[in-house]
Scaffold this motif. Structure first.
Motif, PDB file in Angstrom:
ATOM      1  N   LYS A  46      41.751  52.711  82.121  1.00  0.00           N
ATOM      2  CA  LYS A  46      42.545  51.810  82.270  1.00  0.00           C
ATOM      3  C   LYS A  46      44.340  52.013  82.325  1.00  0.00           C
ATOM      4  O   LYS A  46      44.860  51.252  82.351  1.00  0.00           O
ATOM      5  N   ILE A  47      44.432  52.995  80.797  1.00  0.00           N
ATOM      6  CA  ILE A  47      45.644  53.301  79.953  1.00  0.00           C
ATOM      7  C   ILE A  47      46.581  54.144  80.814  1.00  0.00           C
ATOM      8  O   ILE A  47      48.049  53.791  81.343  1.00  0.00           O
ATOM      9  N   PHE A  48      46.101  54.772  81.896  1.00  0.00           N
ATOM     10  CA  PHE A  48      46.774  56.393  82.249  1.00  0.00           C
ATOM     11  C   PHE A  48      47.514  56.179  83.880  1.00  0.00           C
ATOM     12  O   PHE A  48      46.302  55.951  84.242  1.00  0.00           O
ATOM     13  N   PRO A  49      48.435  56.227  83.838  1.00  0.00           N
ATOM     14  CA  PRO A  49      48.474  55.683  85.869  1.00  0.00           C
ATOM     15  C   PRO A  49      47.588  56.411  87.017  1.00  0.00           C
ATOM     16  O   PRO A  49      47.180  56.330  87.414  1.00  0.00           O
ATOM     17  N   GLU A  50      47.263  58.093  85.716  1.00  0.00           N
ATOM     18  CA  GLU A  50      47.343  59.032  87.439  1.00  0.00           C
ATOM     19  C   GLU A  50      45.310  59.055  86.802  1.00  0.00           C
ATOM     20  O   GLU A  50      45.105  58.808  88.121  1.00  0.00           O
ATOM     21  N   VAL A  51      45.327  58.792  86.012  1.00  0.00           N
ATOM     22  CA  VAL A  51      43.849  58.159  85.787  1.00  0.00           C
ATOM     23  C   VAL A  51      43.572  57.148  86.694  1.00  0.00           C
ATOM     24  O   VAL A  51      41.882  56.601  87.332  1.00  0.00           O
ATOM     25  N   VAL A  52      43.862  55.935  86.375  1.00  0.00           N
ATOM     26  CA  VAL A  52      43.986  54.508  87.116  1.00  0.00           C
ATOM     27  C   VAL A  52      43.109  55.108  88.488  1.00  0.00           C
ATOM     28  O   VAL A  52      42.657  54.027  89.206  1.00  0.00           O
ATOM     29  N   ILE A  53      44.731  56.115  89.328  1.00  0.00           N
ATOM     30  CA  ILE A  53      44.775  56.198  90.593  1.00  0.00           C
ATOM     31  C   ILE A  53      43.022  56.933  91.153  1.00  0.00           C
ATOM     32  O   ILE A  53      42.817  56.584  92.156  1.00  0.00           O
ATOM     33  N   PHE A  54      43.434  57.841  90.120  1.00  0.00           N
ATOM     34  CA  PHE A  54      41.659  59.041  90.415  1.00  0.00           C
ATOM     35  C   PHE A  54      40.513  57.888  90.364  1.00  0.00           C
ATOM     36  O   PHE A  54      39.650  57.856  91.272  1.00  0.00           O
ATOM     37  N   PHE A  55      40.546  56.698  89.388  1.00  0.00           N
ATOM     38  CA  PHE A  55      39.389  55.820  89.518  1.00  0.00           C
ATOM     39  C   PHE A  55      38.697  55.153  90.487  1.00  0.00           C
ATOM     40  O   PHE A  55      38.056  54.812  90.966  1.00  0.00           O
ATOM     41  N   CYS A  56      40.045  54.321  90.841  1.00  0.00           N
ATOM     42  CA  CYS A  56      40.196  53.427  91.716  1.00  0.00           C
ATOM     43  C   CYS A  56      39.238  54.329  92.943  1.00  0.00           C
ATOM     44  O   CYS A  56      38.974  53.346  93.911  1.00  0.00           O
ATOM     45  N   ASN A  57      40.045  55.534  93.310  1.00  0.00           N
ATOM     46  CA  ASN A  57      39.258  56.310  94.824  1.00  0.00           C
ATOM     47  C   ASN A  57      38.417  56.300  94.794  1.00  0.00           C
ATOM     48  O   ASN A  57      37.494  56.089  95.408  1.00  0.00           O
ATOM     49  N   VAL A  58      37.640  57.002  93.192  1.00  0.00           N
ATOM     50  CA  VAL A  58      36.057  57.221  92.725  1.00  0.00           C
ATOM     51  C   VAL A  58      35.831  56.177  93.549  1.00  0.00           C
ATOM     52  O   VAL A  58      34.599  55.942  94.064  1.00  0.00           O
ATOM     53  N   GLU A  59      35.873  54.636  93.064  1.00  0.00           N
ATOM     54  CA  GLU A  59      35.545  53.078  93.130  1.00  0.00           C
ATOM     55  C   GLU A  59      35.391  53.400  94.432  1.00  0.00           C
ATOM     56  O   GLU A  59      34.427  52.680  94.982  1.00  0.00           O
ATOM     57  N   SER A  60      36.237  53.298  95.138  1.00  0.00           N
ATOM     58  CA  SER A  60      36.642  53.170  97.055  1.00  0.00           C
ATOM     59  C   SER A  60      35.350  53.532  97.691  1.00  0.00           C
ATOM     60  O   SER A  60      34.871  53.268  98.621  1.00  0.00           O
ATOM     61  N   MET A  61      35.944  54.798  97.023  1.00  0.00           N
ATOM     62  CA  MET A  61      34.140  56.326  97.602  1.00  0.00           C
ATOM     63  C   MET A  61      33.059  55.324  97.369  1.00  0.00           C
ATOM     64  O   MET A  61      31.941  54.743  98.401  1.00  0.00           O
ATOM     65  N   TYR A  62      32.684  54.846  96.486  1.00  0.00           N
ATOM     66  CA  TYR A  62      30.909  54.503  96.036  1.00  0.00           C
ATOM     67  C   TYR A  62      31.101  53.831  96.721  1.00  0.00           C
ATOM     68  O   TYR A  62      30.072  53.299  97.468  1.00  0.00           O
ATOM     69  N   ASP A 100      52.844  72.092  84.348  1.00  0.00           N
ATOM     70  CA  ASP A 100      53.208  71.933  82.831  1.00  0.00           C
ATOM     71  C   ASP A 100      53.429  70.718  83.186  1.00  0.00           C
ATOM     72  O   ASP A 100      52.804  69.681  81.669  1.00  0.00           O
ATOM     73  N   LYS A 101      53.852  69.363  82.996  1.00  0.00           N
ATOM     74  CA  LYS A 101      54.074  68.120  83.398  1.00  0.00           C
ATOM     75  C   LYS A 101      52.426  67.308  83.417  1.00  0.00           C
ATOM     76  O   LYS A 101      52.294  66.182  83.069  1.00  0.00           O
ATOM     77  N   PHE A 102      51.847  68.024  84.330  1.00  0.00           N
ATOM     78  CA  PHE A 102      50.179  67.294  84.480  1.00  0.00           C
ATOM     79  C   PHE A 102      49.844  67.468  83.210  1.00  0.00           C
ATOM     80  O   PHE A 102      49.044  66.221  82.916  1.00  0.00           O
ATOM     81  N   GLU A 103      49.802  68.984  82.571  1.00  0.00           N
ATOM     82  CA  GLU A 103      49.237  68.883  81.690  1.00  0.00           C
ATOM     83  C   GLU A 103      49.996  68.462  80.710  1.00  0.00           C
ATOM     84  O   GLU A 103      48.682  67.481  80.042  1.00  0.00           O
ATOM     85  N   THR A 104      51.076  67.987  80.095  1.00  0.00           N
ATOM     86  CA  THR A 104      51.296  67.718  79.036  1.00  0.00           C
ATOM     87  C   THR A 104      51.504  65.963  79.330  1.00  0.00           C
ATOM     88  O   THR A 104      50.847  65.051  78.402  1.00  0.00           O
ATOM     89  N   CYS A 105      51.382  65.340  80.660  1.00  0.00           N
ATOM     90  CA  CYS A 105      51.545  64.075  80.705  1.00  0.00           C
ATOM     91  C   CYS A 105      50.046  62.965  81.108  1.00  0.00           C
ATOM     92  O   CYS A 105      50.078  61.692  80.971  1.00  0.00           O
ATOM     93  N   VAL A 106      49.408  64.308  81.457  1.00  0.00           N
ATOM     94  CA  VAL A 106      48.551  63.654  82.028  1.00  0.00           C
ATOM     95  C   VAL A 106      46.561  64.402  81.115  1.00  0.00           C
ATOM     96  O   VAL A 106      46.021  62.960  79.994  1.00  0.00           O
ATOM     97  N   VAL A 107      46.298  65.746  81.281  1.00  0.00           N
ATOM     98  CA  VAL A 107      44.974  65.970  80.223  1.00  0.00           C
ATOM     99  C   VAL A 107      46.015  65.862  79.071  1.00  0.00           C
ATOM    100  O   VAL A 107      45.252  65.752  78.480  1.00  0.00           O
ATOM    101  N   TYR A 108      46.632  66.435  78.346  1.00  0.00           N
ATOM    102  CA  TYR A 108      46.234  66.323  76.541  1.00  0.00           C
ATOM    103  C   TYR A 108      46.616  65.295  76.345  1.00  0.00           C
ATOM    104  O   TYR A 108      45.543  64.255  75.142  1.00  0.00           O
ATOM    105  N   ARG A 109      47.603  64.019  77.569  1.00  0.00           N
ATOM    106  CA  ARG A 109      47.321  62.543  76.651  1.00  0.00           C
ATOM    107  C   ARG A 109      45.998  61.912  76.759  1.00  0.00           C
ATOM    108  O   ARG A 109      45.511  61.088  75.723  1.00  0.00           O
ATOM    109  N   VAL A 110      45.459  62.216  77.654  1.00  0.00           N
ATOM    110  CA  VAL A 110      43.694  62.168  77.977  1.00  0.00           C
ATOM    111  C   VAL A 110      43.153  62.607  76.809  1.00  0.00           C
ATOM    112  O   VAL A 110      42.340  61.641  75.986  1.00  0.00           O
TER     113      VAL A 110
END
Length: 313
Positions: A129-145, A293-303
């Motif tokens: 719920k917190i990180f935008p990139e993750v929100v987008i991913f799970f919204c697409n996963v939910e839509s797929m199901y 680098d941005k994806f690593e720092t701003c998405v992966v590491y923060r999650v």
């Protein structure tokens, strides 16, 4: 005409159920009286079930009043309570106004132990719920199901394990079924195809598959009958180490994603365009940072850091 008595009416059945329930409850209360000490569990029936409660109001205060009322009616002294076990909702285990805190104020020996499986699931949900990139991913996963149940009429296996099949299925729908789909559903399929054909969609699927696999395995173990709190605590520490290992091996995960992308003929490049996450990167972040680098720092590491901190808490 001779009358025949029968005992199949709803009144007779309800009376029988009530008498059976009363018998069981009395047996539980006698067992509790012999044991003296007991643990209090709300929202679960793992041991000895006493009563269903209807909560019209769900604040910690209201739930506490109801629970104490049941104890009083059944002549169960609160001072004999030695344990509390609830889910991790703020109304149940909140530090200030939760049921846990209110019970502890009346009996400081009623120690609280959270549901381990619910704790781990809560961390996943909070992260999603917190990180935008993750929100987008799970919204697409939910839509797929949701879409698969409506159109494909078949259960979709975990996306990370069947990525090529999912893209083929979406291609088939767009090519062979487009004229029969409603505009809204067609638009959904186009969006799903676009997202899961991107390298970012693939990377997120691989990343979350590895992360959630660690949690799912632990969830099964900590719900095993007879496991001790000490063993659960050690397992949580092991999970922290596993997640730290994921953090340290991100370069390998990214390389694995590249190889999968090449086999699927997807362009293994993350988008250069900045996102809302990039705007909260550290002030000294280099202007020349690559998209990876941005994806690593701003998405992966923060999650992963969020997971580690929540586990520590």
């Amino acid at each position: 005409m001779e009358a025949h008595a029968h005992y199949l009416s709803w009144m007779s059945q309800n009376e029988l159920i009530f008498l059976c329930g009363e018998k069981v409850l009395n047996a539980i209360l006698e067992e509790r009286q012999d044991a003296i000490y007991y643990g209090l569990i709300v929202d679960a029936t793992l041991e000895r079930f006493v009563e269903f409660l209807v909560f019209n109001a769900k604040t910690g205060k209201d739930i506490t009043i109801e629970v104490l009322s049941v104890l009083e009616i059944n002549q169960i002294p609160l001072e004999d309570c030695r344990a509390q076990g609830y889910d991790n909702g703020s109304n149940m285990c909140g530090k200030v106004k939760g049921v846990k805190r209110r019970i502890l104020e009346k009996n400081n020996q009623a120690l609280f132990s959270p549901c381990g499986a619910h704790s781990l699931n809560r961390i996943s949900v909070n992260t999603a719920k917190i990180f935008p990139e993750v929100v987008i991913f799970f919204c697409n996963v939910e839509s797929m199901y949701v879409f698969s149940r409506i159109v494909l009429q078949d259960a979709v296996l975990p996306i990370a394990k069947h990525y090529p099949r999912i893209l083929k299925a979406l291609d088939y729908i767009l090519q062979e079924m487009s004229t029969t789909l409603q505009p809204k559903i067609y638009s959904t399929v186009v969006g799903l195809k676009k997202y899961f054909s991107s390298f970012q969609g693939l990377v997120m699927a691989v990343f979350w598959h590895k992360l959630l696999s660690c949690i799912d395995e632990l969830n099964i173990i900590i719900q095993a009958k007879g496991i001790s709190l000490e063993a659960e605590a050690n397992l949580i520490k092991n999970l922290q180490q596993e997640i730290q290992n994921l953090r340290d091996s991100w370069a390998d995960i990214l390389q694995e994603s590249r190889l999968v992308a090449q086999e699927m003929k997807l362009l293994p490049v993350l988008p250069e365009k900045s996102t809302r996450l990039h705007s909260i990167a550290t002030p000294d972040a280099s202007e020349q940072s690559t998209a990876e680098d941005k994806f690593e720092t701003c998405v992966v590491y923060r999650v992963l850091d969020f997971f580690l901190q929540d586990l520590e808490d």
